[in-house]
Design an enzyme around this catalytic site. Structure first.
Site, mmCIF file in Angstrom:
data_model
loop_
_atom_site.group_PDB
_atom_site.id
_atom_site.type_symbol
_atom_site.label_atom_id
_atom_site.label_comp_id
_atom_site.label_asym_id
_atom_site.label_seq_id
_atom_site.Cartn_x
_atom_site.Cartn_y
_atom_site.Cartn_z
ATOM 1 N N GLU A 3 0.816 -1.218 0.000
ATOM 2 C CA GLU A 3 0.000 0.000 0.000
ATOM 3 C C GLU A 3 0.845 1.261 0.000
ATOM 4 O O GLU A 3 0.411 2.319 -0.478
ATOM 5 C CB GLU A 3 -0.963 0.011 1.179
ATOM 6 N N PHE B 205 -11.286 -6.804 14.557
ATOM 7 C CA PHE B 205 -10.229 -7.310 13.695
ATOM 8 C C PHE B 205 -9.887 -6.265 12.627
ATOM 9 O O PHE B 205 -10.757 -5.749 11.939
ATOM 10 C CB PHE B 205 -10.675 -8.618 13.030
ATOM 11 N N GLN B 206 -8.625 -5.947 12.511
ATOM 12 C CA GLN B 206 -8.106 -4.950 11.552
ATOM 13 C C GLN B 206 -8.745 -3.573 11.713
ATOM 14 O O GLN B 206 -8.945 -2.852 10.743
ATOM 15 C CB GLN B 206 -8.235 -5.467 10.115
ATOM 16 N N LYS C 60 -17.428 -0.360 6.505
ATOM 17 C CA LYS C 60 -17.929 -1.402 5.612
ATOM 18 C C LYS C 60 -19.438 -1.255 5.403
ATOM 19 O O LYS C 60 -19.935 -1.379 4.288
ATOM 20 C CB LYS C 60 -17.591 -2.770 6.207
ATOM 21 N N MET D 204 24.531 8.379 0.806
ATOM 22 C CA MET D 204 24.422 9.696 1.422
ATOM 23 C C MET D 204 24.731 9.620 2.924
ATOM 24 O O MET D 204 25.356 10.528 3.483
ATOM 25 C CB MET D 204 23.022 10.277 1.188
HETATM 26 C C1 LIG Z 1 18.938 14.358 0.459
HETATM 27 C C2 LIG Z 1 18.228 15.645 0.206
HETATM 28 C C3 LIG Z 1 18.948 16.798 -0.069
HETATM 29 C C4 LIG Z 1 18.317 17.989 -0.369
HETATM 30 N N1 LIG Z 1 19.072 19.065 -0.720
HETATM 31 C C5 LIG Z 1 18.470 20.174 -1.207
HETATM 32 C C6 LIG Z 1 19.228 21.261 -1.754
HETATM 33 O O1 LIG Z 1 20.449 21.248 -1.789
HETATM 34 N N2 LIG Z 1 18.556 22.315 -2.263
HETATM 35 C C7 LIG Z 1 17.187 22.373 -2.276
HETATM 36 O O2 LIG Z 1 16.625 23.331 -2.786
HETATM 37 N N3 LIG Z 1 16.452 21.378 -1.738
HETATM 38 C C8 LIG Z 1 17.052 20.282 -1.221
HETATM 39 N N4 LIG Z 1 16.283 19.249 -0.734
HETATM 40 C C9 LIG Z 1 14.822 19.392 -0.759
HETATM 41 C C10 LIG Z 1 14.307 20.201 0.424
HETATM 42 O O3 LIG Z 1 14.285 19.373 1.554
HETATM 43 C C11 LIG Z 1 12.883 20.745 0.141
HETATM 44 O O4 LIG Z 1 12.032 19.682 -0.165
HETATM 45 C C12 LIG Z 1 12.833 21.730 -1.003
HETATM 46 O O5 LIG Z 1 13.831 22.705 -0.873
HETATM 47 C C13 LIG Z 1 11.471 22.393 -1.044
HETATM 48 O O6 LIG Z 1 11.324 23.139 -2.193
HETATM 49 P P1 LIG Z 1 10.141 24.174 -2.346
HETATM 50 O O7 LIG Z 1 10.084 25.078 -1.167
HETATM 51 O O8 LIG Z 1 10.279 24.786 -3.678
HETATM 52 O O9 LIG Z 1 8.846 23.220 -2.449
HETATM 53 P P2 LIG Z 1 7.696 22.833 -1.405
HETATM 54 O O10 LIG Z 1 8.242 22.338 -0.153
HETATM 55 O O11 LIG Z 1 6.768 21.956 -2.168
HETATM 56 O O12 LIG Z 1 6.991 24.209 -1.104
HETATM 57 C C14 LIG Z 1 6.220 24.825 -2.090
HETATM 58 C C15 LIG Z 1 5.711 26.151 -1.562
HETATM 59 O O13 LIG Z 1 4.925 26.766 -2.572
HETATM 60 C C16 LIG Z 1 3.666 27.133 -2.050
HETATM 61 N N5 LIG Z 1 2.646 27.023 -3.097
HETATM 62 C C17 LIG Z 1 1.974 25.935 -3.493
HETATM 63 N N6 LIG Z 1 1.093 26.245 -4.453
HETATM 64 C C18 LIG Z 1 1.206 27.573 -4.665
HETATM 65 C C19 LIG Z 1 0.527 28.494 -5.533
HETATM 66 N N7 LIG Z 1 -0.429 28.090 -6.375
HETATM 67 N N8 LIG Z 1 0.908 29.782 -5.475
HETATM 68 C C20 LIG Z 1 1.867 30.214 -4.622
HETATM 69 N N9 LIG Z 1 2.528 29.381 -3.769
HETATM 70 C C21 LIG Z 1 2.198 28.082 -3.804
HETATM 71 C C22 LIG Z 1 3.415 26.164 -0.916
HETATM 72 O O14 LIG Z 1 2.505 26.698 0.013
HETATM 73 C C23 LIG Z 1 4.816 25.979 -0.348
HETATM 74 O O15 LIG Z 1 5.123 26.950 0.610
HETATM 75 C C24 LIG Z 1 16.906 18.060 -0.370
HETATM 76 C C25 LIG Z 1 16.174 16.928 -0.048
HETATM 77 C C26 LIG Z 1 16.809 15.728 0.216
HETATM 78 C C27 LIG Z 1 15.975 14.524 0.508
HETATM 79 C C1 LIG Z 2 12.847 5.549 4.462
HETATM 80 C C2 LIG Z 2 14.163 6.202 4.740
HETATM 81 N N1 LIG Z 2 15.012 5.649 5.633
HETATM 82 C C3 LIG Z 2 16.205 6.223 5.869
HETATM 83 C C4 LIG Z 2 16.564 7.375 5.248
HETATM 84 C C5 LIG Z 2 17.915 8.038 5.536
HETATM 85 N N2 LIG Z 2 18.717 8.048 4.299
HETATM 86 C C6 LIG Z 2 18.861 9.133 3.533
HETATM 87 S S1 LIG Z 2 19.797 8.898 2.182
HETATM 88 C C7 LIG Z 2 20.104 7.304 2.628
HETATM 89 C C8 LIG Z 2 20.981 6.410 1.797
HETATM 90 C C9 LIG Z 2 20.408 6.085 0.471
HETATM 91 O O1 LIG Z 2 21.169 5.048 -0.076
HETATM 92 P P1 LIG Z 2 20.946 4.594 -1.575
HETATM 93 O O2 LIG Z 2 19.498 4.370 -1.825
HETATM 94 O O3 LIG Z 2 21.837 3.490 -1.911
HETATM 95 O O4 LIG Z 2 21.324 5.921 -2.385
HETATM 96 P P2 LIG Z 2 22.778 6.612 -2.503
HETATM 97 O O5 LIG Z 2 22.848 7.673 -1.457
HETATM 98 O O6 LIG Z 2 23.803 5.568 -2.309
HETATM 99 O O7 LIG Z 2 22.781 7.205 -3.862
HETATM 100 C C10 LIG Z 2 19.446 6.997 3.831
HETATM 101 C C11 LIG Z 2 19.540 5.694 4.512
HETATM 102 C C12 LIG Z 2 15.623 7.935 4.354
HETATM 103 N N3 LIG Z 2 15.856 9.096 3.719
HETATM 104 N N4 LIG Z 2 14.451 7.321 4.109
#
Ligand SMILES: Cc1cc2nc3c(=O)[nH]c(=O)nc-3n(C[C@H](O)[C@H](O)[C@H](O)COP(=O)(O)OP(=O)(O)OC[C@H]3O[C@@H](n4cnc5c(N)ncnc54)[C@H](O)[C@@H]3O)c2cc1C
Ligand SMILES: Cc1ncc(C[n+]2csc(CCOP(=O)(O)OP(=O)(O)O)c2C)c(N)n1
Ligand SMILES: [Mg+2]
Lengths: 183, 570
Positions: free
Chosen positions: B49, B111-112, B161, B474
């Protein structure tokens, strides 16, 4: 500072949980929360007090509005308003102390609502300071039990938000027994 | 006309424009499944799911339409939690339908039985428990409306249900949404427009911060006009990539933790930040105390609760971005920012991207090369890349150039490993004509790889590129920088991915050398079924630059031996 929010919500099951969950999730610390009916059966009214700064107060308001069941939020901290708390205080009052306690109660315009051989129960309504004051002077006699409702508040004057169509669409909520918005 | 709750469910979905749902049956939702035979909706059977929710999410992000996931009560519903939270944090519109035990049994630990509305309360935009068939139509209409309007998000509808089984009069028109407290349509005041214009016209070093809200709002053309008219360079968030063409001279690239150095330096030097539909995530700002201190800030944003949440702004225009920009644009005057643009160009010499692209072929296979080659090969075609979470996700953001909105789908806010494969299924179902590529780590792939069976059962042409570095890369990188290279619990002993894919009937090959990258990508594109490519890349490679958690945005960990060149090359 203590901010007072008046929050109108749809009178549906689970709405209190949503509001409480929001405060918990966003780490806003509720000082007191009261909820009750209004002049409209489909609308409930909450008074929520939160010790916070003006910026965070705005965010609290915005976050409350993001709850679908919230109809109207007013921060009346800086409005002319009446804020009241109600307390019931059970004081140990043996024969000799009794007249002193009665005197103090009357100075504070509090009422005695129950008399027992060993105690008196006093009911007081007022601002928080007034209740704190009474508590202070009763404490030496021995406070056996105490309960406070938390603040309920209302703006002064004739304006009511439900009378102002710009501020809220008049809620038209159908009686709704089939749907609970949370359990 | 009299109908059962189950029939009403599918009819309402059809009327909301739903053509596909992603689901998994069980006891409490069986009446609904039984009624599916009367409906034109195509049900896609998932393998977990969580997969259904990510598919609905991928469907929504690829198309802009609401995605729908269906599950049974109890474990079916709780398996959805991760996908719902993922959609919530990235403002993705999905509706989750769950079966619930009979209304008489609620509260009895039947159940569930789980309190799924209670569980999902903080991770949904709104949710409902429906115990009577005659409430269902109105609730479903409200659910779709709430999910897609304003700031989009997930809505869950839990249906007992007996509500599915019992019958009532069905009248779609009469079942209008009743949401007196819901106000998705805010707009700014005239004075706020005037204040914003004044700041824009006064600025010497302005910068647009382009976010996901641009894509949600469909404001790509308006943002392009704004940037060109006022001569303002554009930096993008991870979720904003594609909202502004990567090849445009005003596009700087991604900002934040793994953004390019020049972008972060430009942010710190700017005197005006124009934040468009982005929420100043902590991965974007670094240390808030030192963030863009010289800049005035204008925030155009639909959600009032985002204003002044992380970064205090000077002017906030609360409303739908496209509507606000339409109002603003005619009053924006063109300003010359040549000096500012030239100074950013000088910073561009210092580039992590170029460092890797220029590395000579030394026999090692680098993820950066794989991703960059994939971009070159698919350039100009209608491609959707779906990435998972980790190093490969960041390299994709750096080395794959996105020209169009909705060409990158990734989990940003929750960073959910296991997202990519199911989300790609959703994207392919929503846009069958698109070329869908999954770029996934060897770790994240194994979290939801059971959905390979869904790909095969649905005969979907999806290309999967595993960036196989034998590590939870990472996390290993964090251990390298911050935990003295103590690689505790990050090395992976992987199965043979090629054989695994073949067991599902998916064509597959392993790639170990750079020279094989392009041929393998071409072979994958030419094959008319799903393909899995296992790219065995350098194991201990690092994503540069990096802003350590809590550090200032311009305080980046850089590649030890950079190749510094001019800004002129590609
Ligand atoms: C491993 C990892 C590394 C990351 N590194 C980076 C990085 O280096 N740089 C980076 O940028 N991000 C990075 N991120 C992502 C980061 O965590 C955020 O998810 C991202 O920066 C959010 O982008 P955003 O604010 O544009 O989008 P969202 O979080 O989706 O926010 C969108 C915003 O727009 C608004 N909005 C929605 N609809 C409308 C509309 N119609 N009009 C006006 N406003 C609206 C919402 O209310 C919200 O505030 C990383 C994520 C991971 C998992
Ligand atoms: C469900 C979940 N568990 C743990 C993490 C923490 N986490 C962030 S990046 C990462 C490693 C990802 O490894 P892999 O999928 O091999 O990608 P790589 O970084 O090697 O490209 C982990 C464990 C996460 N983001 N999401
Ligand atoms: Mg890995």
């Amino acid at each position: 500072m203590l901010n007072i929010f008046v929050v109108y919500v749809e009178n549906k099951p689970g709405v209190l949980t949503r509001v409480a969950s929001l405060f918990r999730r966003r780490a806003f610390n509720i000082d007191s929360l009261t909820v009750g009916r209004t002049e409209k059966p489909e609308v409930s009214r909450m008074t929520i007090t939160v010790d916070t700064n003006p910026d965070q107060a705005k965010r609290i308001e915005a976050n409350l509005y993001n709850l679908v069941n919230v109809l109207l939020v007013e921060n009346i901290t800086h409005e002319p308003a009446i804020a009241r708390d109600l307390a019931m205080i059970k004081v140990a009052a043996t024969h000799e102390a009794r007249s002193h306690v009665l005197e103090l109660a009357s100075v504070f315009r509090a009422r005695v609502v129950d008399v027992a051989p060993e105690s008196l129960t006093i009911e007081i309504t007022g601002g928080e300071d007034k209740i704190d004051g009474l508590l202070e002077v009763l404490r030496p006699y021995g406070v056996v039990e105490m309960v406070r409702t938390g603040i309920v508040a209302m703006r002064r004057g004739t304006t009511s938000p439900s009378a102002n169509p710009n501020q809220t669409k008049t809620p038209q909520v159908a009686a709704d027994e089939g749907v609970s918005y949370s359990v | 006309m009299t109908k059962t709750g189950a029939q009403i469910l599918w009819e309402c979905l059809e009327r909301e424009g739903v053509k596909h749902v992603f689901g998994y049956p069980g006891g409490a939702i069986l009446p609904a499944y039984d009624a599916l035979k009367h409906s034109d909706i195509h049900h896609i059977l998932v393998r977990h799911e969580q997969g259904a929710t990510h598919m609905a999410d991928g469907y929504a992000r690829a198309s802009g339409e609401v995605g729908v996931a269906v599950a049974t009560s109890g474990p079916g519903a709780t398996n959805m939690v991760t996908g719902i939270a993922t959609a919530m944090l990235d403002s993705s519109p999905i509706v989750c339908i769950t079966g619930q035990v009979g209304s008489k049994l609620i509260g009895s630990d039947a159940f569930q039985e789980t309190d799924i509305t209670g569980i999902t309360l903080p991770i949904t935009k709104h949710n409902y428990l429906v115990t009577h068939a005659d409430q269902l139509a109105r609730v479903l209409r409200e659910a779709f409306y709430v999910a897609r309007s304003g700031r989009p998000g997930p809505v869950l509808v839990d249906i007992t249900k007996d509500a599915q089984q019992s019958s009532c009069e069905f009248n779609w028109e009469a079942a209008r949404p009743q949401l007196p407290g819901y106000r998705p349509d805010l707009s700014p005041e005239e004075t706020e427009y005037a204040q914003a214009l004044e700041l824009i016209h006064k600025a010497k070093r302005p910068l647009i911060l382009a976010g996901h809200g641009i894509i949600v709002s469909g404001a790509m053309a308006e943002v392009l006009t704004l940037a060109e008219k006022a001569g303002i360079p554009v930096a993008l968030t991870l979720l904003g990539l594609g909202a502004f063409p990567a090849s445009h001279p005003l596009n700087l690239g991604m900002m934040g933790m793994h953004g390019e150095a020049w972008v972060n330096h430009a942010i710190q030097e700017a005197d005006l930040l124009l934040a468009l539909g982005m929420r100043f995530d902590d991965r974007v700002t670094g240390n808030l105390k030192t963030y863009a201190q010289d800049a005035k800030k204008i925030h155009i944003e639909i959600d009032p609760a985002e204003i002044n949440k992380n970064v205090k702004v000077d002017v906030a225009l609360v409303g739908d971005l496209r509507e606000v920009l339409k109002e603003l644009l005619p009053r924006v005057e063109s300003v010359d920012h040549t000096e500012w643009l030239d100074s950013i160009d000088k910073l561009k010499g210092d580039s992590a991207v170029r460092d890797v692209q220029k590395l000579p072929d030394n026999g090692h296979l680098y993820a950066a090369h794989v991703i960059n080659d994939l971009w070159r090969e698919t350039r100009g075609s209608n491609t959707v890349v779906v990435t998972d979470v980790g190093q490969h996700q960041m390299w994709e953001a750096q080395y794959f150039k996105h020209e169009k909105a909705r060409s990158l789908i990734t989990s940003g806010g929750l960073g959910t490993m296991g997202f990519a494969l199911p989300a790609a299924i959703g994207a392919k179902v929503a846009r069958p004509e698109a070329e869908v590529w999954v770029i996934v780590g060897d770790g994240g792939f194994q979290m939801t790889m059971s959905e390979l069976a869904t790909i095969v059962q649905e005969k979907l042409k999806i290309n999967i590129a595993i960036i196989n570095n034998g590590f939870l890369g990472m996390v290993r990188q964090w251990q390298e920088f911050f935990y003295e290279r103590n690689y505790e619990a990050t090395p992976l002993l992987n199965p043979n991915f090629v054989k695994l894919a073949e067991a599902y009937g998916i064509r597959s090959m392993a790639v170990t050398e750079r020279s094989q990258v392009l041929p393998s990508v071409r072979a994958a594109r030419d094959h008319d079924g799903a393909v899995l490519l296992d790219f065995k890349v350098e194991q201990e490679d690092t994503v540069y630059p990096m802003v350590a958690a809590g550090a200032s945005l311009n305080d980046m960990i850089r590649r030890p031996s950079p190749i510094v060149e001019t800004a002129a090359d590609e």
